[in-house]
Design a protein around this motif. Sequence first.
Motif, PDB file in Angstrom:
ATOM      1  N   ASN A 288       1.301  -1.158  -0.032  1.00  0.00           N
ATOM      2  CA  ASN A 288      -0.136   0.010   0.013  1.00  0.00           C
ATOM      3  C   ASN A 288       1.335   1.334  -0.291  1.00  0.00           C
ATOM      4  OD1 ASN A 288      -2.538   1.767   0.403  1.00  0.00           O
ATOM      5  ND2 ASN A 288      -2.530   1.325   2.290  1.00  0.00           N
ATOM      6  N   LYS A 289       1.842   1.255  -0.814  1.00  0.00           N
ATOM      7  CA  LYS A 289       2.653   2.064  -1.151  1.00  0.00           C
ATOM      8  C   LYS A 289       2.086   2.410  -2.623  1.00  0.00           C
ATOM      9  CE  LYS A 289       4.149   2.151   3.150  1.00  0.00           C
ATOM     10  NZ  LYS A 289       3.872   3.772   4.557  1.00  0.00           N
ATOM     11  N   LYS A 290       2.951   4.219  -2.826  1.00  0.00           N
ATOM     12  CA  LYS A 290       3.465   4.214  -4.461  1.00  0.00           C
ATOM     13  C   LYS A 290       4.943   3.191  -4.535  1.00  0.00           C
ATOM     14  CE  LYS A 290       1.248   8.727  -3.982  1.00  0.00           C
ATOM     15  NZ  LYS A 290       1.006  10.512  -3.725  1.00  0.00           N
ATOM     16  N   GLU A 291       4.680   3.630  -6.020  1.00  0.00           N
ATOM     17  CA  GLU A 291       5.866   2.915  -6.629  1.00  0.00           C
ATOM     18  C   GLU A 291       7.191   3.941  -6.546  1.00  0.00           C
ATOM     19  OE1 GLU A 291       5.643   1.916 -10.681  1.00  0.00           O
ATOM     20  OE2 GLU A 291       3.425   0.994 -10.547  1.00  0.00           O
ATOM     21  N   ARG A 292       6.836   4.856  -5.967  1.00  0.00           N
ATOM     22  CA  ARG A 292       7.860   6.371  -6.256  1.00  0.00           C
ATOM     23  C   ARG A 292       8.513   5.890  -4.676  1.00  0.00           C
ATOM     24  NH1 ARG A 292      10.618  10.649  -8.982  1.00  0.00           N
ATOM     25  NH2 ARG A 292      11.647  12.005  -7.803  1.00  0.00           N
ATOM     26  N   ALA A 293       8.251   5.375  -4.004  1.00  0.00           N
ATOM     27  CA  ALA A 293       8.567   5.381  -2.884  1.00  0.00           C
ATOM     28  C   ALA A 293       9.252   4.095  -2.484  1.00  0.00           C
ATOM     29  CB  ALA A 293       7.520   5.254  -1.626  1.00  0.00           C
ATOM     30  N   VAL A 294       8.719   2.641  -2.466  1.00  0.00           N
ATOM     31  CA  VAL A 294       9.577   1.538  -3.083  1.00  0.00           C
ATOM     32  C   VAL A 294      10.679   1.838  -3.946  1.00  0.00           C
ATOM     33  CG1 VAL A 294       9.255  -0.766  -3.554  1.00  0.00           C
ATOM     34  CG2 VAL A 294       7.646   0.520  -2.500  1.00  0.00           C
ATOM     35  N   SER A 295      11.016   2.663  -4.518  1.00  0.00           N
ATOM     36  CA  SER A 295      12.056   2.875  -5.562  1.00  0.00           C
ATOM     37  C   SER A 295      12.935   3.032  -4.439  1.00  0.00           C
ATOM     38  CB  SER A 295      11.637   2.879  -7.053  1.00  0.00           C
ATOM     39  OG  SER A 295      13.136   3.290  -7.925  1.00  0.00           O
ATOM     40  N   GLN A 296      12.573   4.321  -4.277  1.00  0.00           N
ATOM     41  CA  GLN A 296      13.554   5.406  -3.727  1.00  0.00           C
ATOM     42  C   GLN A 296      14.233   4.473  -2.146  1.00  0.00           C
ATOM     43  OE1 GLN A 296      13.902   8.153  -4.662  1.00  0.00           O
ATOM     44  NE2 GLN A 296      15.535   8.892  -3.392  1.00  0.00           N
ATOM     45  N   ALA A 297      13.322   3.699  -1.258  1.00  0.00           N
ATOM     46  CA  ALA A 297      13.687   2.684  -0.767  1.00  0.00           C
ATOM     47  C   ALA A 297      14.621   1.758  -1.089  1.00  0.00           C
ATOM     48  CB  ALA A 297      12.512   2.212   0.278  1.00  0.00           C
ATOM     49  N   ILE A 298      14.364   1.265  -1.576  1.00  0.00           N
ATOM     50  CA  ILE A 298      15.425   0.330  -2.291  1.00  0.00           C
ATOM     51  C   ILE A 298      16.995   1.126  -3.012  1.00  0.00           C
ATOM     52  CG2 ILE A 298      15.983  -1.444  -4.406  1.00  0.00           C
ATOM     53  CD1 ILE A 298      12.887  -2.254  -4.448  1.00  0.00           C
ATOM     54  N   LYS A 299      16.684   1.858  -3.113  1.00  0.00           N
ATOM     55  CA  LYS A 299      17.591   2.462  -4.310  1.00  0.00           C
ATOM     56  C   LYS A 299      18.290   3.078  -2.972  1.00  0.00           C
ATOM     57  CE  LYS A 299      16.802   3.912  -8.199  1.00  0.00           C
ATOM     58  NZ  LYS A 299      15.991   5.226  -8.975  1.00  0.00           N
ATOM     59  N   SER A 300      18.037   2.889  -1.164  1.00  0.00           N
ATOM     60  CA  SER A 300      18.881   3.757   0.278  1.00  0.00           C
ATOM     61  C   SER A 300      19.861   2.685   0.504  1.00  0.00           C
ATOM     62  CB  SER A 300      17.426   4.278   1.160  1.00  0.00           C
ATOM     63  OG  SER A 300      17.174   3.348   1.849  1.00  0.00           O
ATOM     64  N   GLY A 301      19.237   1.257  -0.201  1.00  0.00           N
ATOM     65  CA  GLY A 301      19.904   0.340   0.316  1.00  0.00           C
ATOM     66  C   GLY A 301      21.373  -0.143  -0.724  1.00  0.00           C
ATOM     67  N   GLY A 302      21.391   1.091  -1.440  1.00  0.00           N
ATOM     68  CA  GLY A 302      22.663   1.124  -2.688  1.00  0.00           C
ATOM     69  C   GLY A 302      22.712  -0.042  -3.443  1.00  0.00           C
ATOM     70  N   PHE A 303      21.319  -0.035  -3.524  1.00  0.00           N
ATOM     71  CA  PHE A 303      20.459  -0.607  -5.191  1.00  0.00           C
ATOM     72  C   PHE A 303      20.448   0.240  -6.156  1.00  0.00           C
ATOM     73  CE2 PHE A 303      19.668  -3.816  -1.696  1.00  0.00           C
ATOM     74  CZ  PHE A 303      20.061  -4.908  -2.227  1.00  0.00           C
TER      75      PHE A 303
END
Length: 368
Positions: A288-303
């Motif tokens: 139940n999140k926006k795609e942009r928020a999910v993508s940003q979280a993944i990138k914060s892990g260095g991906f």
Amino acid sequence: MGILHLSIELVFDFIAFIMGCVLVAQAKDNYLKFYWGIIAAFIGLFFIWENIGWLMIVTDTPEYRFTSLLSIDKMLKWYALASVVSLFPMASLYPGYFNHLRLLAYLFPPVITITVGICYLSFNGYLTPLYFLDEISTYIYRQDVQLRIAIFLISILLPLVYFVYPLASKRAFRQINRNMYLFIGFMFLFLGIYITFTLNINEFIFNLFGITAVTFVLLFSTLYLFQENPFSNHILIISSTNENTLPVHDETNSAPLPLLASIDAYLKQTGVYTDKEYTIRQLAEALNKKERAVSQAIKSGGFTGFREYINYLRLEHFKQLASTHSDKNIKELMYLCGFTSRTTFYRIFTEKFGVSPTQFIENLSKPL
């Protein structure tokens, strides 16, 4: 430079343009690949236009002896492209760092400089003819010469600062690889060609610039077709020893966003990442999140993006299955993890862990 030479260049220009378009189409949330695709398509299109023009009017190399040095339009073209390409090392080593505001801040100086140069050409237009280097010092008192020197220095120094700073920083999310060093080599080669071309125009430099530019585009576009981020490796895949916990950056790096912990827990609990058709949209809807928020979280892990993260999970899952299911072969384990291409699987496994899947399984069977 005859018709045959120009025709061959034109073929490679079209290939560069097509590859750029393909990269843009397949980039998804990988903004590095998206912007590289735009750059590749733009460079390909530019040289297509240039070479078609020469094919239509000449069959020999154009004469440059009477072209003025410190040409504003050539410097602005270089600066516009260099200011974007010089950000690639930073974007590669710091996934998710650039948002709209940060990108605008970094591109603000080149935008101002380019605007000033265009305005001068449009509203004043007079340029002192400069055919020899000593004439620059002779006419240094003139306004247009001072402006041209300023643009020349800015167009060298600022991209160089953008380019070198992240390479010298020890706070990167990722690890520089050999492709990055190759990229660095090309950038310094371009810088040398640009300086020479601006201060001493000749046939050899003109041809060298075109050949180097097309080679540069084709080489790294090919790498982007097969890799999510060809310039750096994910540090956690290289150094992580605990496969069951969420990877955490060391103390010199920024911590991942809290949402990444939820994403990681959900995917590991459900195992949906083994679905070969799984998408970031499905993940965002499940949380139940926006795609942009999910993508940003993944990138914060260095991906670099969703696909690299999913492949990370699949590789870790393969290692677990290989140690507990010795009765299955590599092909069966690969499909169970969500991979569909044997070539892709072998390539990314070897890149991440330094050994092939076959060697990895052989090492598991060896007595301790």
